[in-house]
Scaffold this active site. Structure first.
Site, PDB file in Angstrom:
ATOM      1  N   GLU A   1       0.859  -1.192   0.000  1.00  0.00           N
ATOM      2  CA  GLU A   1       0.000   0.000   0.000  1.00  0.00           C
ATOM      3  C   GLU A   1       0.887   1.231   0.000  1.00  0.00           C
ATOM      4  OE1 GLU A   1      -3.114   0.625   2.823  1.00  0.00           O
ATOM      5  OE2 GLU A   1      -4.285  -1.068   2.124  1.00  0.00           O
TER       6      GLU A   1
ATOM      7  N   HIS B   1      -4.614   6.801  -0.566  1.00  0.00           N
ATOM      8  CA  HIS B   1      -3.800   5.595  -0.420  1.00  0.00           C
ATOM      9  C   HIS B   1      -4.343   4.510  -1.329  1.00  0.00           C
ATOM     10  CE1 HIS B   1      -6.974   4.629   2.555  1.00  0.00           C
ATOM     11  NE2 HIS B   1      -6.632   3.368   2.398  1.00  0.00           N
TER      12      HIS B   1
HETATM   13 ZN   LIG Z   1      -7.444   1.680   3.269  1.00  0.00          ZN
END
Ligand SMILES: [Zn+2]
Length: 166
Positions: free
Chosen positions: A37, A99
């Site tokens: 991520e 994100h």
């Molecule tokens: Zn998230």
């Protein structure tokens, strides 16, 4: 994969545009395979009924990156936000957060909702927080108010808007 650049709130009172530069940043961190991520903050200009998102910061080396969690260290991102604010003479401001998720069509987790609510509640200017999740095929775009209420935006089609006016 091309993300939609124009978005509209469900009450039609807010238009939002991501610059090509911002979309390019999103595209360069799409979570495919085992990529972690990533995320950062969103900067731009606020207008009467619209927001222009002109810059997305890239993950800094201080950020923790895991496959299912992005924990942003404030140092680099905050410094960029302050610098943009100064060189734009106060017009380019902090708008929100982005994100990535390892999902085709991204959807916020309970932790995301909690974190966005917390960030929105502590904004000093009382404005809603732009919350963006970059999925593999789609974006999730929402405004989170200080009372944690979420208004999810939908893709805005210019041709539909022109047809409406006739
Ligand atoms: Zn998230």
């Amino acid at each position: 994969m091309q993300y939609v650049s124009d978005w509209i709130a469900s009450d039609d009172l807010l238009l939002l545009n991501f610059s090509d530069e911002v979309l390019k940043v999103f595209q360069s961190y799409v979570q495919t395979g085992s990529r972690p991520e990533s995320g950062g903050i969103l900067l731009g200009t606020v207008h009467d009924r619209g927001i222009l998102v002109t810059k997305a910061t890239r993950p800094s080396r201080f950020d923790l990156k895991f496959p299912y969690l992005f924990d942003r260290a404030p140092f680099g991102h905050r410094a960029i936000a302050r610098r943009q604010w100064q060189i734009s003479k106060g017009t380019v401001r902090y708008i929100g957060e982005w994100h990535t998720h390892p999902q085709d069509k991204p959807y916020p987790s309970g932790l995301d909702l909690h974190e966005w609510g917390r960030l929105a509640a502590c904004r000093q200017d009382g404005r809603s927080l732009l919350s963006v999740i970059v999925g593999r095929n789609d974006l999730y775009v929402a405004m989170t108010a200080a009372d944690r209420h979420q208004n999810q935006l939908k893709p805005y089609s210019v041709s539909a808007a022109i047809a409406d006016r006739c």
